[in-house]
Scaffold this motif. Structure first.
Motif, PDB file in Angstrom:
ATOM      1  N   UNK A  56       0.861  -1.182   0.000  1.00 44.76           N
ATOM      2  CA  UNK A  56       0.000   0.000   0.000  1.00 44.76           C
ATOM      3  C   UNK A  56       0.901   1.237   0.000  1.00 44.76           C
ATOM      4  N   UNK A  57       0.328   2.401  -0.233  1.00 42.35           N
ATOM      5  CA  UNK A  57       1.133   3.630  -0.231  1.00 42.35           C
ATOM      6  C   UNK A  57       1.055   4.350   1.111  1.00 42.35           C
ATOM      7  N   UNK A  58      -0.167   4.681   1.531  1.00 42.69           N
ATOM      8  CA  UNK A  58      -0.352   5.471   2.751  1.00 42.69           C
ATOM      9  C   UNK A  58      -0.323   4.553   3.970  1.00 42.69           C
ATOM     10  N   UNK A  59       0.853   4.469   4.599  1.00 44.02           N
ATOM     11  CA  UNK A  59       1.012   3.638   5.788  1.00 44.02           C
ATOM     12  C   UNK A  59       1.771   4.413   6.857  1.00 44.02           C
ATOM     13  N   UNK A  60       1.592   4.047   8.121  1.00 42.34           N
ATOM     14  CA  UNK A  60       2.307   4.726   9.206  1.00 42.34           C
ATOM     15  C   UNK A  60       3.816   4.488   9.141  1.00 42.34           C
ATOM     16  N   UNK A  61       4.549   5.358   9.815  1.00 44.31           N
ATOM     17  CA  UNK A  61       6.001   5.260  10.014  1.00 44.31           C
ATOM     18  C   UNK A  61       6.808   5.463   8.735  1.00 44.31           C
ATOM     19  N   UNK A  62       6.481   4.703   7.686  1.00 48.42           N
ATOM     20  CA  UNK A  62       7.205   4.812   6.423  1.00 48.42           C
ATOM     21  C   UNK A  62       6.208   4.551   5.304  1.00 48.42           C
ATOM     22  N   UNK A  63       6.101   5.486   4.356  1.00 44.97           N
ATOM     23  CA  UNK A  63       5.106   5.285   3.297  1.00 44.97           C
ATOM     24  C   UNK A  63       5.578   4.243   2.282  1.00 44.97           C
ATOM     25  N   UNK A  64       4.667   3.846   1.408  1.00 43.19           N
ATOM     26  CA  UNK A  64       4.972   2.797   0.450  1.00 43.19           C
ATOM     27  C   UNK A  64       6.060   3.152  -0.542  1.00 43.19           C
ATOM     28  N   UNK A  65       6.203   4.440  -0.841  1.00 44.00           N
ATOM     29  CA  UNK A  65       7.246   4.867  -1.782  1.00 44.00           C
ATOM     30  C   UNK A  65       8.626   4.616  -1.181  1.00 44.00           C
ATOM     31  N   UNK A  66       8.828   5.094   0.041  1.00 45.07           N
ATOM     32  CA  UNK A  66      10.125   4.915   0.695  1.00 45.07           C
ATOM     33  C   UNK A  66      10.392   3.448   1.000  1.00 45.07           C
ATOM     34  N   UNK A  67       9.347   2.730   1.396  1.00 43.68           N
ATOM     35  CA  UNK A  67       9.514   1.302   1.682  1.00 43.68           C
ATOM     36  C   UNK A  67       9.930   0.549   0.420  1.00 43.68           C
ATOM     37  N   UNK A  68       9.326   0.905  -0.711  1.00 42.19           N
ATOM     38  CA  UNK A  68       9.683   0.267  -1.982  1.00 42.19           C
ATOM     39  C   UNK A  68      11.136   0.562  -2.340  1.00 42.19           C
ATOM     40  N   UNK A  69      11.552   1.813  -2.185  1.00 40.78           N
ATOM     41  CA  UNK A  69      12.940   2.185  -2.479  1.00 40.78           C
ATOM     42  C   UNK A  69      13.913   1.354  -1.648  1.00 40.78           C
ATOM     43  N   UNK A  97       9.509   4.836 -10.517  1.00 37.33           N
ATOM     44  CA  UNK A  97      10.928   5.170 -10.448  1.00 37.33           C
ATOM     45  C   UNK A  97      11.607   4.477  -9.266  1.00 37.33           C
ATOM     46  N   UNK A  98      10.832   4.178  -8.234  1.00 40.20           N
ATOM     47  CA  UNK A  98      11.390   3.464  -7.079  1.00 40.20           C
ATOM     48  C   UNK A  98      11.615   1.992  -7.391  1.00 40.20           C
ATOM     49  N   UNK A  99      11.029   1.522  -8.499  1.00 43.26           N
ATOM     50  CA  UNK A  99      11.253   0.136  -8.901  1.00 43.26           C
ATOM     51  C   UNK A  99      10.058  -0.777  -8.784  1.00 43.26           C
ATOM     52  N   UNK A 100       8.870  -0.223  -8.517  1.00 43.43           N
ATOM     53  CA  UNK A 100       7.675  -1.064  -8.437  1.00 43.43           C
ATOM     54  C   UNK A 100       7.428  -1.747  -9.779  1.00 43.43           C
ATOM     55  N   UNK A 101       7.083  -3.028  -9.725  1.00 40.88           N
ATOM     56  CA  UNK A 101       6.846  -3.793 -10.956  1.00 40.88           C
ATOM     57  C   UNK A 101       5.407  -3.687 -11.425  1.00 40.88           C
ATOM     58  N   UNK A 102       4.524  -3.273 -10.525  1.00 34.52           N
ATOM     59  CA  UNK A 102       3.119  -3.164 -10.895  1.00 34.52           C
ATOM     60  C   UNK A 102       2.408  -2.136 -10.041  1.00 34.52           C
ATOM     61  N   UNK A 103       1.305  -1.604 -10.567  1.00 35.91           N
ATOM     62  CA  UNK A 103       0.547  -0.577  -9.854  1.00 35.91           C
ATOM     63  C   UNK A 103      -0.931  -0.835 -10.123  1.00 35.91           C
ATOM     64  N   UNK A 104      -1.632  -1.324  -9.110  1.00 36.25           N
ATOM     65  CA  UNK A 104      -3.056  -1.617  -9.225  1.00 36.25           C
ATOM     66  C   UNK A 104      -3.853  -0.750  -8.261  1.00 36.25           C
TER      67      UNK A 104
END
Length: 221
Positions: A56-69, A97-104
């Motif tokens: 997911x993207x909107x998560x506590x502590x660390x968002x999905x973008x940073x977690x993916x990176x 750009x962070x490297x996600x292979x898919x976006x649903x």
């Protein structure tokens, strides 16, 4: 046959439980861990070594973008599949750009999600139709998303062939058959392409190739 190991990263318990139940029905998949925030997702990915992370993207502590990176930086082979309610350009391009292979988007059917897990595990890219439209718009109207100007190591003729076939949506197995190669060799070529272009996924490599004019939208399905 080894099962596809899936890590769930989602702070909403209901969504996480529903996704887990979907995956449990599939004989070739298993949920190896669940994270309720981005920081936990990064730690569990390092510990459990999943094949696919549904993020997911909107998560506590660390968002999905940073977690993916962070996950892609330490474990490039892990496929990150974004499952979110957000479809704005800021998130889409940041995650690709962070490297996600898919976006649903979360309005997909259960079968589409399961098929997407198998696809990204096989090295393919999966985009929700609404997201794909935004990506295409950014290519038709490049001022919406500036291309990178970094110097890159030139791709070999074979690597360009592989990337062109990937842009047509052909699976690794299909590319191997088309070029009379093994699937392992195709995966190696894709890995070399990612390294040379400084990207982390098929989708980002294809976007780069389109912007550089190596192929056009007409070459794609």
């Amino acid at each position: 046959m080894d099962k596809i190991k899936v890590l769930l990263a989602e702070d909403h318990v209901v969504v996480r439980e529903g996704t887990r139940e979907l995956i449990k029905r599939e004989p070739d998949m298993e949920v190896v861990g669940e994270a309720s925030d981005g920081d936990e997702a990064v730690k569990l990915a390092a510990k459990l070594k999943p094949d696919v992370v549904i993020m997911d993207i909107a998560m506590p502590k660390l968002n999905g973008i940073e977690a993916t990176k962070q996950i892609k930086a330490s474990q490039p082979a892990v496929a990150v599949l974004i499952l979110t309610a957000y479809d704005n350009d800021q998130y889409i391009f940041a995650l690709l750009e962070a490297g996600a292979a898919g976006y649903l988007l979360k309005n997909v059917r259960g079968r589409e999600l399961i098929d997407a897990v198998r696809a990204v595990h096989a090295g393919e890219s999966v985009l929700h139709p609404a997201v794909a439209r935004r990506v295409i718009d950014s290519l038709v109207f490049p001022d919406l998303k500036p291309a990178k100007d970094q110097e890159i190591e030139p791709l070999s003729e074979r690597e360009v062939e592989v990337l062109k076939l990937a842009a047509r949506g052909i699976s690794n197995k299909g590319i191997a058959e088309e070029l009379c190669l093994s699937a392992r060799t195709v995966q190696a070529h894709l890995g070399n392409i990612f390294n040379k272009l400084g990207v982390g996924s098929r989708t980002e490599a294809i976007l780069y190739g389109l912007r550089k004019g190596w192929f056009t939208l007409e070459d794609m399905p």
